[in-house]
Enzyme design. Structure first.
Site, PDB file in Angstrom:
ATOM      1  N   GLU A  15       0.829  -1.210   0.000  1.00 28.61           N
ATOM      2  CA  GLU A  15       0.000   0.000   0.000  1.00 28.61           C
ATOM      3  C   GLU A  15       0.860   1.255   0.000  1.00 28.61           C
ATOM      4  O   GLU A  15       0.557   2.236  -0.684  1.00 28.61           O
ATOM      5  CB  GLU A  15      -0.930  -0.021   1.201  1.00 28.61           C
ATOM      6  CG  GLU A  15      -1.977  -1.117   1.087  1.00 28.61           C
ATOM      7  CD  GLU A  15      -2.921  -1.176   2.265  1.00 28.61           C
ATOM      8  OE1 GLU A  15      -4.143  -1.301   2.032  1.00 28.61           O
ATOM      9  OE2 GLU A  15      -2.449  -1.118   3.413  1.00 28.61           O
ATOM     10  N   GLU A  35      -3.240  -9.868   4.111  1.00 29.00           N
ATOM     11  CA  GLU A  35      -4.013  -9.425   5.272  1.00 29.00           C
ATOM     12  C   GLU A  35      -5.065 -10.422   5.740  1.00 29.00           C
ATOM     13  O   GLU A  35      -5.253 -10.612   6.948  1.00 29.00           O
ATOM     14  CB  GLU A  35      -4.701  -8.076   4.974  1.00 29.00           C
ATOM     15  CG  GLU A  35      -3.799  -6.860   5.109  1.00 29.00           C
ATOM     16  CD  GLU A  35      -3.071  -6.520   3.832  1.00 29.00           C
ATOM     17  OE1 GLU A  35      -2.607  -5.383   3.697  1.00 29.00           O
ATOM     18  OE2 GLU A  35      -2.937  -7.401   2.959  1.00 29.00           O
TER      19      GLU A  35
END
Length: 279
Positions: free
Chosen positions: A127, A147
């Protein structure tokens, strides 16, 4: 200018998880926890947020460009899930706040930001890389979104960026397939990585690119990066309206003349010049 000196972001600390280097008009931020593959601890995120806040503070001289990289041959393995309070909701909220500050500062930075990626860019590391304007990566660098396997979901814009830049398919692979990693050379073909180099050469290439970019007029660079960041999620009509607003901002900066009339500077789609002609 002499070879830049490396300085820790918190004076007096024997070691810092974030290092700052200045050379000419280029600032390099290095995530420096190589023993943990630069996993983002709460302390690292707090320092990164504070440093970006300082670099983008109004009224202070900004760098011409920023490079973000990681020490020890890897970019970042994401959030540090080994922190003792990892699953404590109140502490996760603190880390989340730092993450949001980091991504907001990168989006508002009035200068280009270049990621130099080697090794792994996973989870929050991916990210962070995709929040930069340009990504330079070693051709064998690996990107992924693990995640779901650690009790979280991506929250820093990676899915949105991947869908927009590389397509829904690669976003789905990274997010849903356990252990899925995508090489930098594949992401370059898909459009999520701007430049690949032989492994080990990403930082050198990113700094050279940042140095070249930083030679531009600061006001024009600010208008350019804002146009780039604001246009991607809009439909064509709205994007052309935004482009028109930044066209006038850039023209005004280039001529150093009086500001354009308010109605021409507006970014609303119905304003004069929305077709984008007249460049």
């Amino acid at each position: 200018m002499n070879r830049a000196t490396r300085e820790e972001t918190v004076a007096g600390m024997a070691e810092s998880p974030l290092l700052v280097e200045r050379e000419g008009r280029v600032v390099t931020l290095t995530l420096d926890r190589p023993h943990r593959r630069n996993a983002m601890s709460t302390a690292m995120l707090e320092q990164l947020a504070n440093q970006l806040r300082q670099l983008t503070e109004p009224g202070k001289e900004s760098p011409g460009a920023l490079v973000v990289t990681g020490a020890g041959g890897t970019f970042s393995s994401g959030a540090d899930t080994r922190e003792p309070d990892w699953r404590d909701l109140s502490r996760r909220a603190v880390r989340r706040g730092h993450f949001r500050t980091v991504f907001a500062a990168l989006h508002e930075a009035p200068f280009p930001v270049v990621a130099a990626v080697e090794g792994y860019a996973l989870g929050g590391g991916l990210e962070l890389a995709l929040a930069c304007d340009l990504v330079v990566a070693g051709e064998g660098a690996l990107f992924g979104l693990p995640e779901l396997g650690v009790g979280a979901v991506p929250g820093g814009g990676a899915v949105h960026s991947l869908v927009r830049r590389a397509g829904r398919g690669v976003a789905a692979r990274m997010l849903l397939i356990p252990g899925e990693r995508v090489r930098a050379d594949e992401l370059a073909r898909l459009g999520a990585v701007e430049r690949t180099v032989p492994d080990g050469g990403a930082l050198t290439e990113a700094r050279a690119l940042a140095t070249a970019v930083a030679e531009g007029d600061p006001a024009l660079l600010a208008a350019g990066v804002r146009l780039l960041r604001d246009s991607g999620h809009l439909d064509r009509t709205a994007a052309l309206g935004v482009e028109n607003g930044y066209w006038w901002q850039a023209a005004s900066a280039a001529s150093r003349g009086p500001s354009a009339p308010t109605d021409q500077g507006s970014s609303h789609p119905g304003d004069r010049g929305v077709s984008g002609h007249g460049r």
